[in-house]
Design an enzyme around this catalytic site. Structure first.
Site, PDB file in Angstrom:
ATOM      1  N   PRO A 158      -8.228 -11.145  -3.814  1.00 13.60           N
ATOM      2  CA  PRO A 158      -8.169 -11.190  -2.278  1.00 13.60           C
ATOM      3  C   PRO A 158      -7.780  -9.960  -1.739  1.00 13.60           C
ATOM      4  CG  PRO A 158      -7.510 -12.973  -3.320  1.00 13.60           C
ATOM      5  CD  PRO A 158      -7.644 -12.349  -4.474  1.00 13.60           C
ATOM      6  N   GLU A 184     -20.564  -3.480  -6.339  1.00  8.52           N
ATOM      7  CA  GLU A 184     -20.660  -2.580  -7.402  1.00  8.52           C
ATOM      8  C   GLU A 184     -20.209  -1.172  -6.553  1.00  8.52           C
ATOM      9  OE1 GLU A 184     -20.825  -3.089 -10.699  1.00  8.52           O
ATOM     10  OE2 GLU A 184     -21.017  -5.305  -9.768  1.00  8.52           O
ATOM     11  N   PHE A 218     -17.807 -10.743 -14.809  1.00  6.17           N
ATOM     12  CA  PHE A 218     -16.773  -9.623 -14.763  1.00  6.17           C
ATOM     13  C   PHE A 218     -16.145  -9.707 -13.329  1.00  6.17           C
ATOM     14  CE2 PHE A 218     -16.209  -4.953 -16.300  1.00  6.17           C
ATOM     15  CZ  PHE A 218     -15.041  -5.094 -16.086  1.00  6.17           C
TER      16      PHE A 218
HETATM   17  C1  LIG Z   1     -22.489 -11.741  -3.736  1.00  6.66           C
HETATM   18  C2  LIG Z   1     -21.370 -11.170  -4.242  1.00  6.66           C
HETATM   19  C3  LIG Z   1     -21.261 -11.005  -5.491  1.00  6.66           C
HETATM   20  C4  LIG Z   1     -19.782 -10.415  -6.095  1.00  6.66           C
HETATM   21  N1  LIG Z   1     -19.791 -10.448  -7.277  1.00  6.66           N
HETATM   22  C5  LIG Z   1     -18.533  -9.750  -7.939  1.00  6.66           C
HETATM   23  C6  LIG Z   1     -18.320 -10.013  -9.049  1.00  6.66           C
HETATM   24  O1  LIG Z   1     -19.111 -10.544 -10.145  1.00  6.66           O
HETATM   25  N2  LIG Z   1     -17.070  -9.476  -9.935  1.00  6.66           N
HETATM   26  C7  LIG Z   1     -16.235  -8.727  -8.891  1.00  6.66           C
HETATM   27  O2  LIG Z   1     -15.159  -8.096  -9.499  1.00  6.66           O
HETATM   28  N3  LIG Z   1     -16.626  -8.648  -7.604  1.00  6.66           N
HETATM   29  C8  LIG Z   1     -17.728  -9.102  -6.976  1.00  6.66           C
HETATM   30  N4  LIG Z   1     -18.013  -8.827  -5.625  1.00  6.66           N
HETATM   31  C9  LIG Z   1     -17.241  -8.309  -4.899  1.00  6.66           C
HETATM   32  C10 LIG Z   1     -17.485  -7.031  -4.613  1.00  6.66           C
HETATM   33  O3  LIG Z   1     -17.328  -6.074  -5.515  1.00  6.66           O
HETATM   34  C11 LIG Z   1     -16.546  -6.469  -3.192  1.00  6.66           C
HETATM   35  O4  LIG Z   1     -16.949  -7.172  -2.232  1.00  6.66           O
HETATM   36  C12 LIG Z   1     -16.528  -5.052  -3.074  1.00  6.66           C
HETATM   37  O5  LIG Z   1     -16.137  -4.158  -3.973  1.00  6.66           O
HETATM   38  C13 LIG Z   1     -15.908  -4.596  -1.693  1.00  6.66           C
HETATM   39  O6  LIG Z   1     -14.727  -5.115  -1.856  1.00  6.66           O
HETATM   40  P1  LIG Z   1     -14.016  -5.921  -0.364  1.00  6.66           P
HETATM   41  O7  LIG Z   1     -15.109  -7.143  -0.152  1.00  6.66           O
HETATM   42  O8  LIG Z   1     -12.712  -6.497  -0.680  1.00  6.66           O
HETATM   43  O9  LIG Z   1     -14.093  -4.979   0.815  1.00  6.66           O
HETATM   44  P2  LIG Z   1     -12.800  -3.996   1.271  1.00  6.66           P
HETATM   45  O10 LIG Z   1     -12.365  -3.397   0.082  1.00  6.66           O
HETATM   46  O11 LIG Z   1     -11.905  -4.465   1.992  1.00  6.66           O
HETATM   47  O12 LIG Z   1     -13.813  -2.993   2.043  1.00  6.66           O
HETATM   48  C14 LIG Z   1     -14.485  -3.505   3.272  1.00  6.66           C
HETATM   49  C15 LIG Z   1     -15.057  -2.483   3.854  1.00  6.66           C
HETATM   50  O13 LIG Z   1     -14.111  -1.180   4.167  1.00  6.66           O
HETATM   51  C16 LIG Z   1     -14.684   0.020   3.886  1.00  6.66           C
HETATM   52  N5  LIG Z   1     -13.669   1.004   3.078  1.00  6.66           N
HETATM   53  C17 LIG Z   1     -12.924   0.275   2.144  1.00  6.66           C
HETATM   54  N6  LIG Z   1     -12.474   1.493   1.482  1.00  6.66           N
HETATM   55  C18 LIG Z   1     -12.703   2.370   2.075  1.00  6.66           C
HETATM   56  C19 LIG Z   1     -12.472   3.871   1.936  1.00  6.66           C
HETATM   57  N7  LIG Z   1     -11.831   4.388   1.215  1.00  6.66           N
HETATM   58  N8  LIG Z   1     -13.227   4.900   2.885  1.00  6.66           N
HETATM   59  C20 LIG Z   1     -14.340   4.330   3.609  1.00  6.66           C
HETATM   60  N9  LIG Z   1     -14.299   3.008   3.961  1.00  6.66           N
HETATM   61  C21 LIG Z   1     -13.929   1.983   3.171  1.00  6.66           C
HETATM   62  C22 LIG Z   1     -16.111  -0.242   3.571  1.00  6.66           C
HETATM   63  O14 LIG Z   1     -16.908  -0.341   4.586  1.00  6.66           O
HETATM   64  C23 LIG Z   1     -15.998  -1.534   2.795  1.00  6.66           C
HETATM   65  O15 LIG Z   1     -17.303  -2.199   2.962  1.00  6.66           O
HETATM   66  C24 LIG Z   1     -19.194  -9.598  -5.154  1.00  6.66           C
HETATM   67  C25 LIG Z   1     -19.313  -9.763  -3.897  1.00  6.66           C
HETATM   68  C26 LIG Z   1     -20.482 -10.239  -3.143  1.00  6.66           C
HETATM   69  C27 LIG Z   1     -20.652 -10.220  -1.913  1.00  6.66           C
END
Ligand SMILES: Cc1cc2nc3c(=O)[nH]c(=O)nc-3n(C[C@H](O)[C@H](O)[C@H](O)COP(=O)(O)OP(=O)(O)OC[C@H]3O[C@@H](n4cnc5c(N)ncnc54)[C@H](O)[C@@H]3O)c2cc1C
Length: 298
Positions: free
Chosen positions: A45, A281, A40
């Site tokens: 980015p 998630e 999914f």
């Molecule tokens: C091993 C792995 C597998 C994954 N598999 C999938 C997959 O199969 N499909 C998929 O679609 N995605 C996948 N992901 C992505 C994952 O869902 C995202 O990393 C996650 O949703 C966080 O998004 P980001 O990394 O862009 O962090 P960002 O959105 O940039 O957030 C970084 C940090 O900022 C803080 N933050 C952000 N917004 C807020 C807020 N409103 N209030 C307070 N704090 C906040 C939190 O501490 C957060 O951890 C995977 C990630 C990993 C590491």
């Protein structure tokens, strides 16, 4: 096994909830027989926690969808038979009605996936960046209703977050079991370290955390099984189980002393695997946001 589990827990629910019978037959059945693997693809980015910022487009041309954009950190990205793509279909609609979910077979022209290396844990699973360059799929590959993608995604998270909470409980229980075995066997100061009250207090704290996490996980699962999906309870279960998994695994490694820092012991792998539960998630802060908003209001 990792690929199949990823397929079943991270996407198959979308078919059960929103797919047509034809889509179930074509896409879901091969998942259950082990003949297909799916993923999914939501994250981009510039769109992580803010899923509605997803800018990968799916434009309707005749009886086809044409997709363009990129996704990152996608489970089964390079191994998948097909992917569910969370795509912008109606950019002029209200923000929560702009996206739809489109099934994209990975052998379509214009689909490219590059493995992402250097993952801290979960190394048996494939995580990839996906590039969609004028990928064409038939209109019947729309899963659910056009413009309903965000709503469908939230229904999916109500389920996948419950699975992640179960993952957290299992991981923490496994870590506790390893710690108990180790403290019974390891002798220092002339006796097993498990006989020291300071060590038993740690074990007790770990056990209480796991018991509480297991209970809220069961509650979230029971509500789901009985058609009463509760976003708030599921967010609590996911946030708490992930937190205690990180805490319990940390303490379990501590009880292994220096040996726990080496990969001869499984606790090292558990330590690396736990952290992601607080990130994917929905990051723990996003779960907290849901819980806070439910209690206080926006
Ligand atoms: C091993 C792995 C597998 C994954 N598999 C999938 C997959 O199969 N499909 C998929 O679609 N995605 C996948 N992901 C992505 C994952 O869902 C995202 O990393 C996650 O949703 C966080 O998004 P980001 O990394 O862009 O962090 P960002 O959105 O940039 O957030 C970084 C940090 O900022 C803080 N933050 C952000 N917004 C807020 C807020 N409103 N209030 C307070 N704090 C906040 C939190 O501490 C957060 O951890 C995977 C990630 C990993 C590491």
């Amino acid at each position: 096994i990792s690929q199949q589990l990823c397929s079943l827990t991270f996407g198959a629910e979308e078919f059960l909830l929103f797919g047509t019978d034809e889509q179930g037959k074509k896409f879901l059945e091969p998942i259950f027989t082990g003949d297909a693997v799916m993923g999914f693809a939501i994250t981009e980015p510039d769109a992580g926690s803010d899923t509605l910022a997803a800018s990968t487009t799916a434009v309707k041309e005749g009886n086809e969808w044409v997709l363009n954009g990129s996704k990152v950190m996608i489970g089964n990205g390079t191994r998948g038979t097909f992917m569910l793509i969370f795509a912008l279909t109606d950019p002029d609609a209200a923000r929560s009605k702009r996206h739809s979910i489109i099934i994209v077979e990975t052998d379509r022209e214009g689909y490219k996936a590059d493995p992402m290396h250097g993952k801290m844990g979960l190394r048996a699973s494939d995580t990839a960046a996906i590039y969609l360059n004028n990928v064409r799929v038939p209109e019947e590959n729309l899963l659910g209703t056009r413009g309903n993608g965000f709503h469908q995604l939230m229904a999916f998270f109500d389920r996948s977050r419950a699975y992640v909470s179960a993952h957290g409980v299992g991981l923490a229980q496994g870590a506790l079991n390893m710690a108990v075995k180790h403290v019974r066997e390891r002798k220092q100061f002339g006796k097993p370290i498990g006989s020291f009250q300071g060590v038993q207090f740690k074990i007790a704290d770990m056990a209480v955390k796991i018991e509480l996490a297991r209970n809220i996980m069961y509650k979230a699962a029971w509500l789901l099984d009985n058609g009463k999906a509760d976003t708030n309870v599921t967010a609590m279960a996911k946030m708490y189980a992930a937190r205690i998994a990180v805490e319990v695994v940390d303490e379990a490694l501590q009880l292994h002393g220096g040996y726990g820092y080496f990969d001869d012991y499984d606790i090292e792998r558990f330590y690396r695997a736990a952290k992601v539960l607080e990130i994917y998630e929905g990051a723990k802060e996003i779960e907290k946001m849901i819980i806070g908003r439910t209690i206080v209001g926006r």
